[in-house]
Design an enzyme around this catalytic site. Structure first.
Site, mmCIF file in Angstrom:
data_model
loop_
_atom_site.group_PDB
_atom_site.id
_atom_site.type_symbol
_atom_site.label_atom_id
_atom_site.label_comp_id
_atom_site.label_asym_id
_atom_site.label_seq_id
_atom_site.Cartn_x
_atom_site.Cartn_y
_atom_site.Cartn_z
ATOM 1 C CD1 TRP A 118 -2.525 -1.729 0.360
ATOM 2 C CD2 TRP A 118 -2.368 -1.617 2.589
ATOM 3 N NE1 TRP A 118 -3.413 -2.644 0.878
ATOM 4 C CE2 TRP A 118 -3.332 -2.602 2.240
ATOM 5 C CE3 TRP A 118 -2.100 -1.372 3.926
ATOM 6 C CZ2 TRP A 118 -4.021 -3.328 3.196
ATOM 7 C CZ3 TRP A 118 -2.788 -2.091 4.886
ATOM 8 C CH2 TRP A 118 -3.750 -3.058 4.516
ATOM 9 C CB VAL A 121 2.353 0.259 4.792
ATOM 10 C CG1 VAL A 121 3.241 -0.668 5.625
ATOM 11 C CG2 VAL A 121 1.148 0.703 5.596
ATOM 12 C CB CYS A 122 4.652 -1.635 0.950
ATOM 13 S SG CYS A 122 3.849 -2.866 1.992
ATOM 14 C CB ILE A 123 4.722 3.011 -1.657
ATOM 15 C CG1 ILE A 123 4.103 1.889 -2.498
ATOM 16 C CG2 ILE A 123 5.364 4.046 -2.577
ATOM 17 C CD1 ILE A 123 5.094 1.083 -3.305
#
Length: 222
Positions: A118, A121-123
């Site tokens: 997402w 979060v991950c990006i």
């Protein structure tokens, strides 16, 4: 007064100057996304992945808990890179995964382009970590998604404040092509736009059909 020259700006991407990292385009991650329609998300992910394929961009596809929770990468990504190694992680932050970072260092390029799930979060975590370590970072924002518009937009703003450059999936494709006289990738670029380029793709189909096979932006045979 500066002197103008017919040369591209230094911040424009080229096929050989960056690594594309595709993060967690997986079913479980997509289920909660509300900031973009899932069809549009898959479409944009396919556009980015296939743009990278056409222009031979060094690409690192990575998943999180593929076998135990999140499921496989979108078929659109796997089809674009049938021989690629997909890096599976336990960490939410891709930049904390030693295998991925080893691959980044092996490739050895100072520009990183991110897309995935997402955004918040991950990006964000990977983009801010890469910026901290001196990399020049771009994020393809319409090939990212999150639980609401608010969450996605605040994540994009946070990255911009840190110096990350936002762009879109079609912008990514056309920035790599950049000149319609580049005949070696012309057909592949317009062909990809026909399939995943929305209204722009419909325009290309119309032009080729109604104006004949020689209709093209560059005036070269298409």
């Amino acid at each position: 007064m500066p002197t103008a020259t017919p040369t591209p700006g230094k911040t424009l991407l080229t096929p050989t100057d960056h690594t594309l990292i595709l993060i967690d385009f997986q079913s479980q991650m997509a289920f909660a996304v509300r900031s973009i329609d899932p069809v549009a998300l898959r479409n944009n992910a396919a556009l980015v992945a296939n743009a990278a394929r056409i222009f031979n961009v060094t690409t690192i596809p990575t998943t999180v808990a593929e076998k135990t929770f999140s499921g496989p990468m979108f078929d659109e990504i796997k089809t674009a890179f049938p021989k690629a190694k997909f890096f599976d992680r336990t960490s939410m932050n891709t930049w904390e995964d030693s295998a991925v970072i080893q691959e980044v260092n092996r490739i050895g390029k100072g520009r990183i382009v991110f897309a995935g799930l997402w955004t918040s979060v991950c990006i964000v975590s990977a983009a801010l970590s890469a910026v901290d370590q001196g990399f020049e970072v771009y994020v393809i924002t319409d090939a990212c998604g999150d639980m609401s518009d608010e969450v996605h937009e605040r994540a994009v703003e946070r990255m911009i404040q840190a110096g990350v450059r936002p762009m879109t999936s079609m912008q990514y494709l056309l920035e790599l092509q950049r000149d319609w006289a580049r005949a070696e990738t012309y057909d592949a670029t317009t062909g990809l736009a026909k399939v995943f380029g929305g209204a722009y793709g419909l325009g290309i189909i119309y032009a080729k059909t109604m104006l004949g096979p020689h209709a093209s932006e560059a005036g070269v045979a298409a």
